[in-house]
Design an enzyme around this catalytic site. Structure first.
Site, PDB file in Angstrom:
ATOM      1  N   LEU A  19       0.839  -1.205   0.000  1.00  0.00           N
ATOM      2  CA  LEU A  19       0.000   0.000   0.000  1.00  0.00           C
ATOM      3  C   LEU A  19       0.870   1.249   0.000  1.00  0.00           C
ATOM      4  O   LEU A  19       1.878   1.306   0.699  1.00  0.00           O
ATOM      5  CB  LEU A  19      -0.858   0.035   1.268  1.00  0.00           C
ATOM      6  CG  LEU A  19      -1.804  -1.133   1.492  1.00  0.00           C
ATOM      7  CD1 LEU A  19      -2.440  -1.014   2.880  1.00  0.00           C
ATOM      8  CD2 LEU A  19      -2.880  -1.171   0.413  1.00  0.00           C
ATOM      9  N   ASP A  61       3.120  -5.489   3.257  1.00  0.00           N
ATOM     10  CA  ASP A  61       3.480  -4.398   4.175  1.00  0.00           C
ATOM     11  C   ASP A  61       3.956  -4.892   5.541  1.00  0.00           C
ATOM     12  O   ASP A  61       4.101  -4.095   6.472  1.00  0.00           O
ATOM     13  CB  ASP A  61       2.268  -3.468   4.363  1.00  0.00           C
ATOM     14  CG  ASP A  61       2.004  -2.623   3.117  1.00  0.00           C
ATOM     15  OD1 ASP A  61       2.885  -1.834   2.762  1.00  0.00           O
ATOM     16  OD2 ASP A  61       0.929  -2.787   2.490  1.00  0.00           O
ATOM     17  N   GLU A  66       5.601  -2.132  13.350  1.00  0.00           N
ATOM     18  CA  GLU A  66       5.074  -1.247  14.397  1.00  0.00           C
ATOM     19  C   GLU A  66       3.542  -1.246  14.432  1.00  0.00           C
ATOM     20  O   GLU A  66       2.945  -1.037  15.498  1.00  0.00           O
ATOM     21  CB  GLU A  66       5.548   0.184  14.136  1.00  0.00           C
ATOM     22  CG  GLU A  66       4.905   1.208  15.045  1.00  0.00           C
ATOM     23  CD  GLU A  66       5.439   2.601  14.809  1.00  0.00           C
ATOM     24  OE1 GLU A  66       6.244   3.016  15.626  1.00  0.00           O
ATOM     25  OE2 GLU A  66       5.085   3.246  13.806  1.00  0.00           O
ATOM     26  N   ASP A  67       2.917  -1.473  13.292  1.00  0.00           N
ATOM     27  CA  ASP A  67       1.462  -1.281  13.236  1.00  0.00           C
ATOM     28  C   ASP A  67       0.623  -2.350  13.942  1.00  0.00           C
ATOM     29  O   ASP A  67      -0.429  -2.020  14.475  1.00  0.00           O
ATOM     30  CB  ASP A  67       1.023  -1.080  11.784  1.00  0.00           C
ATOM     31  CG  ASP A  67       1.579   0.234  11.248  1.00  0.00           C
ATOM     32  OD1 ASP A  67       1.494   1.236  11.988  1.00  0.00           O
ATOM     33  OD2 ASP A  67       2.107   0.252  10.120  1.00  0.00           O
ATOM     34  N   ARG A  86      -3.645  -5.860   5.629  1.00  0.00           N
ATOM     35  CA  ARG A  86      -2.608  -5.957   6.655  1.00  0.00           C
ATOM     36  C   ARG A  86      -3.107  -6.610   7.934  1.00  0.00           C
ATOM     37  O   ARG A  86      -2.304  -6.911   8.831  1.00  0.00           O
ATOM     38  CB  ARG A  86      -2.072  -4.551   6.989  1.00  0.00           C
ATOM     39  CG  ARG A  86      -1.447  -3.829   5.814  1.00  0.00           C
ATOM     40  CD  ARG A  86      -0.562  -2.690   6.307  1.00  0.00           C
ATOM     41  NE  ARG A  86       0.455  -3.211   7.216  1.00  0.00           N
ATOM     42  CZ  ARG A  86       1.232  -2.451   7.968  1.00  0.00           C
ATOM     43  NH1 ARG A  86       1.133  -1.145   7.926  1.00  0.00           N
ATOM     44  NH2 ARG A  86       2.128  -3.003   8.775  1.00  0.00           N
ATOM     45  N   ARG A 132      -6.774   4.543   9.476  1.00  0.00           N
ATOM     46  CA  ARG A 132      -6.517   3.196   9.990  1.00  0.00           C
ATOM     47  C   ARG A 132      -7.027   2.963  11.410  1.00  0.00           C
ATOM     48  O   ARG A 132      -7.204   1.815  11.825  1.00  0.00           O
ATOM     49  CB  ARG A 132      -5.000   2.923   9.972  1.00  0.00           C
ATOM     50  CG  ARG A 132      -4.345   3.075   8.614  1.00  0.00           C
ATOM     51  CD  ARG A 132      -4.808   1.984   7.661  1.00  0.00           C
ATOM     52  NE  ARG A 132      -4.232   2.174   6.337  1.00  0.00           N
ATOM     53  CZ  ARG A 132      -3.018   1.776   5.999  1.00  0.00           C
ATOM     54  NH1 ARG A 132      -2.238   1.176   6.878  1.00  0.00           N
ATOM     55  NH2 ARG A 132      -2.580   1.972   4.775  1.00  0.00           N
ATOM     56  N   HIS A 162      -0.324   8.670   9.616  1.00  0.00           N
ATOM     57  CA  HIS A 162      -0.366   8.124  10.967  1.00  0.00           C
ATOM     58  C   HIS A 162       0.060   9.227  11.943  1.00  0.00           C
ATOM     59  O   HIS A 162       0.784  10.147  11.544  1.00  0.00           O
ATOM     60  CB  HIS A 162       0.654   6.986  11.108  1.00  0.00           C
ATOM     61  CG  HIS A 162       0.188   5.634  10.676  1.00  0.00           C
ATOM     62  ND1 HIS A 162       0.941   4.831   9.846  1.00  0.00           N
ATOM     63  CD2 HIS A 162      -0.915   4.903  10.995  1.00  0.00           C
ATOM     64  CE1 HIS A 162       0.311   3.672   9.666  1.00  0.00           C
ATOM     65  NE2 HIS A 162      -0.827   3.692  10.342  1.00  0.00           N
ATOM     66  N   CYS A 249       8.238   2.830  11.957  1.00  0.00           N
ATOM     67  CA  CYS A 249       7.369   1.749  11.461  1.00  0.00           C
ATOM     68  C   CYS A 249       8.070   0.404  11.364  1.00  0.00           C
ATOM     69  O   CYS A 249       7.426  -0.636  11.385  1.00  0.00           O
ATOM     70  CB  CYS A 249       6.857   2.076  10.062  1.00  0.00           C
ATOM     71  SG  CYS A 249       6.382   3.767   9.833  1.00  0.00           S
TER      72      CYS A 249
HETATM   73  C1  CIR Z   1       0.809   0.982   4.895  1.00  0.00           C
HETATM   74  O1  CIR Z   1       0.176   1.677   4.089  1.00  0.00           O
HETATM   75  O2  CIR Z   1       0.266   0.417   5.832  1.00  0.00           O
HETATM   76  C2  CIR Z   1       2.298   0.828   4.691  1.00  0.00           C
HETATM   77  N1  CIR Z   1       2.609   0.935   3.297  1.00  0.00           N
HETATM   78  C3  CIR Z   1       3.062   1.861   5.472  1.00  0.00           C
HETATM   79  C4  CIR Z   1       2.914   1.719   6.967  1.00  0.00           C
HETATM   80  C5  CIR Z   1       3.753   2.691   7.714  1.00  0.00           C
HETATM   81  N2  CIR Z   1       3.661   2.460   9.105  1.00  0.00           N
HETATM   82  C6  CIR Z   1       3.703   3.411  10.003  1.00  0.00           C
HETATM   83  O3  CIR Z   1       3.697   4.600   9.695  1.00  0.00           O
HETATM   84  N3  CIR Z   1       3.648   3.011  11.268  1.00  0.00           N
END
Ligand code: CIR
Length: 254
Positions: A19, A61, A66-67, A86, A132, A162, A249
């Site tokens: 993404l 991804d 971190e997410d 994700r 998100r 974010h 991240c």
């Molecule tokens: C996304 O869209 O989820 C990933 N391409 C990027 C996530 C980045 N994560 C973050 O800022 N904690």
């Protein structure tokens, strides 16, 4: 407080299909592998033990570990990532955290939350509402954190992807802020390192023990952080930025 451990995950070849909202072009796989290796080496040089998870092609991804979780020294919260492609990343992250934690909480649907929307500053947490992270996810996390003796404040984001896209806590009451967080009332009690719009990407930096890791190519940010009393490590993040990712991240630090 010192970090002893980090969890990282190798980029999959499918990373280049992940993404993104950026118009920086398609990432180069070989190059992101190199940049990720340098990132893990930099973390180790800050004195942490790295748990390196294997790449998972099913989740483009999933390098952005971190997410799927929010960690404190006392407990782990398994998040409920708000992007459908994700969401399943949380299973491998929970498994990887099992050896380190006894106490787990979970954000449950219809609550959604990405760890990238959560900032810890000592005993305070800030939770961003984004594409998100919805109100129900933020509310669940706030309840968990307050039950555990932390404070938590929920803030709607205006432009940032974010929360941590535009803010970083360095410890010692020092906060790096960019864009919509400059002059934001929630953060007026901190000593602020203000990042200009051109350097906005560098607001996503990480304090790891005696160092602050920053993206390469932002001499003004480097100067400001060093003037605030920190030693810096610079890393080339070009292929990570292309997929909307930053330094925070790519690891869970605890
Ligand atoms: C996304 O869209 O989820 C990933 N391409 C990027 C996530 C980045 N994560 C973050 O800022 N904690």
């Amino acid at each position: 407080s010192q970090f002893k451990n980090v969890i990282v995950k190798a980029p999959a070849e499918s990373y280049v299909t992940g993404l993104t909202t950026s118009d920086l072009g398609k990432p180069d796989f070989e190059k992101v592998v190199e940049q990720h290796k340098a990132y893990v080496e930099a973390l180790k040089s800050c004195g942490v033990q790295a748990t390196e998870l294997p790449a998972d092609e099913q989740y483009p991804d999933s390098v952005f570990v971190e997410d799927p979780a929010v960690l404190t020294p006392e407990f782990a919260v398994i998040a409920n990532p708000g992007a459908e492609s994700r969401n399943g990343e949380k299973e491998a992250i929970e498994q990887a955290l099992r050896p380190f934690y006894e106490k787990f909480y979970h954000i449950e649907s219809p609550g959604y939350l990405d760890g990238g929307d959560v900032l810890q500053a000592d005993n305070r947490f800030y939770i961003g509402l984004s594409e998100r992270t919805n109100e129900e996810g933020a509310r669940q996390l706030k309840e968990i954190l307050e039950h555990e003796g932390y404070t938590a404040e929920i803030l709607p984001l205006e432009k940032f992807f974010h929360l941590k896209t535009g803010i970083a806590y360095l410890g010692d009451n020092k906060l790096v802020v960019a864009g919509e967080f400059i002059g934001h009332p929630a953060f007026e009690d901190y000593e602020q390192i203000v990042i200009s719009d051109e350097d906005e990407y560098s607001a996503n930096c990480i304090r790891v023990n005696d160092f602050v890791i920053i993206p390469a190519g932002y001499p003004e940010t480097k100067r400001k952080i060093e003037e605030a009393g920190f030693r810096t490590i610079e890393l080339d993040m070009s292929e990570v930025q292309k997929q909307d990712g930053g330094l925070s991240c790519l690891s869970l630090r605890f």
